[in-house]
Design a protein around this motif. Structure first.
Motif, short mmCIF file in Angstrom:
data_model
loop_
_atom_site.label_atom_id
_atom_site.label_comp_id
_atom_site.label_asym_id
_atom_site.label_seq_id
_atom_site.Cartn_x
_atom_site.Cartn_y
_atom_site.Cartn_z
N ILE A 1 0.80 -1.22 0.00
CA ILE A 1 0.00 0.00 0.00
C ILE A 1 0.84 1.27 0.00
N ASP A 2 2.15 1.14 0.26
CA ASP A 2 2.99 2.33 0.29
C ASP A 2 4.46 1.92 0.13
N ILE A 3 5.24 2.80 -0.49
CA ILE A 3 6.66 2.57 -0.65
C ILE A 3 7.41 3.83 -0.25
N THR A 4 8.37 3.68 0.67
CA THR A 4 9.19 4.80 1.12
C THR A 4 10.66 4.38 1.07
N LYS A 5 11.54 5.27 1.48
CA LYS A 5 12.96 4.94 1.51
C LYS A 5 13.26 3.83 2.52
N ASN A 6 12.36 3.62 3.47
CA ASN A 6 12.57 2.59 4.50
C ASN A 6 12.12 1.20 4.06
N GLY A 7 11.28 1.14 3.02
CA GLY A 7 10.78 -0.14 2.57
C GLY A 7 9.36 -0.05 2.06
N MET A 8 8.69 -1.19 1.98
CA MET A 8 7.33 -1.27 1.47
C MET A 8 6.38 -1.69 2.59
N THR A 9 5.24 -1.04 2.67
CA THR A 9 4.24 -1.40 3.66
C THR A 9 3.29 -2.43 3.07
N LEU A 10 3.20 -3.58 3.72
CA LEU A 10 2.35 -4.68 3.26
C LEU A 10 1.16 -4.81 4.19
N ASP A 11 -0.05 -4.76 3.62
CA ASP A 11 -1.30 -4.83 4.40
C ASP A 11 -2.05 -6.09 4.00
N ASP A 12 -2.38 -6.93 4.99
CA ASP A 12 -3.12 -8.16 4.68
C ASP A 12 -4.56 -8.12 5.18
N GLY A 13 -5.03 -6.92 5.57
CA GLY A 13 -6.39 -6.77 6.05
C GLY A 13 -6.53 -6.93 7.55
N LYS A 14 -5.53 -7.54 8.18
CA LYS A 14 -5.53 -7.71 9.64
C LYS A 14 -4.48 -6.83 10.30
N GLY A 15 -3.49 -6.47 9.53
CA GLY A 15 -2.40 -5.65 10.07
C GLY A 15 -1.45 -5.26 8.95
N GLU A 16 -0.42 -4.54 9.32
CA GLU A 16 0.58 -4.10 8.36
C GLU A 16 1.97 -4.50 8.84
N THR A 17 2.86 -4.72 7.90
CA THR A 17 4.26 -4.99 8.23
C THR A 17 5.14 -4.33 7.19
N LEU A 18 6.38 -4.06 7.57
CA LEU A 18 7.33 -3.42 6.67
C LEU A 18 8.12 -4.49 5.93
N LEU A 19 8.10 -4.41 4.61
CA LEU A 19 8.84 -5.33 3.76
C LEU A 19 10.10 -4.61 3.28
#
Length: 216
Positions: free
Chosen positions: A144-162
């Motif tokens: 759902i988002d990409i920054t210099k720190n990585g990619m935000t992955l959302d699975d509908g229950k929570g988010e994690t940084l990829l």
């Protein structure tokens, strides 16, 4: 890396343990038991290699199961492959919140046999935390988002940084906001929180694309 988003990340720093705190007696334990012990304890564990040296850092590799990082300052590792069953003798330490086994030399790592690559635990993003630190896991969701720190992955229950490390040579050009993926990787902890570290290209399976604008 051509066509890839480079996320620069240095190897975790070594924690200095005073000689007086280091215990000489070797305790043969499981990886799970290591998390209940103290830095400075001298241990021997058996485990299966989930990430070979050099992939996520020049001084580290990982064992599967409960998951733990193995660290060597000199980087003088034997040739290890994912799936190798090994015995590791070293000193428990902690750096940046990461539990690790610190080995001094190549002889501290003994390959018992070559086996099949370990399977990842399928989890939800909200489960990523201390209990899974160092473990090989699989999470499916939408970027759902990409920054210099990585990619935000959302699975509908929570988010994690990829986070894609340059040393993996993973091509990220198809990973854009709205891309639905299934990602296998190591749960890693930093001062800013937890993240998911894929090891190679095959760890990222593209499942489709979602129009994020339609959900606003």
């Amino acid at each position: 890396t051509p066509g890839a988003m480079n996320v620069f990340d240095t190897d975790a720093t070594e924690e200095i343990i005073e000689p007086s705190k280091e215990k000489a007696t070797i305790q043969e334990i499981t990886i799970t038991e290591a998390r209940d012990m103290e830095p400075g304890d001298h241990v021997k564990v058996h485990g299966v290699v989930s990430v070979a040296p050099g992939v996520l850092g020049s001084q580290i590799f990982y064992l599967s199961g409960s998951g733990i990082q193995v660290y060597m300052y000199k980087k003088d590792f034997p040739v290890l492959k994912v799936g190798d069953l090994i015995a590791v003798t070293g000193t428990l330490s902690e750096a940046g919140g990461v539990m690790r086994i610190k080995v001094k030399e190549r002889a501290d790592i003994v390959i018992t046999k070559h086996g099949e690559p370990p399977e990842a635990h399928t989890i939800s993003a909200e489960e990523i935390g201390e209990d899974l630190e160092g473990s090989l896991v699989k999470v499916s969701g939408t970027i759902i988002d990409i920054t210099k720190n990585g990619m935000t992955l959302d699975d509908g229950k929570g988010e994690t940084l990829l986070v894609i490390k340059p040393t993996t040579n993973i091509d990220t050009k198809e990973l854009t906001p709205g891309t639905k993926v299934s990602v296998t990787g190591i749960v890693s902890q930093t001062k800013s929180g937890y993240r998911l570290l894929p090891r190679f290209q095959e760890d990222i399976e593209i499942l489709g694309h979602e129009d994020l604008g339609s959900t606003v």
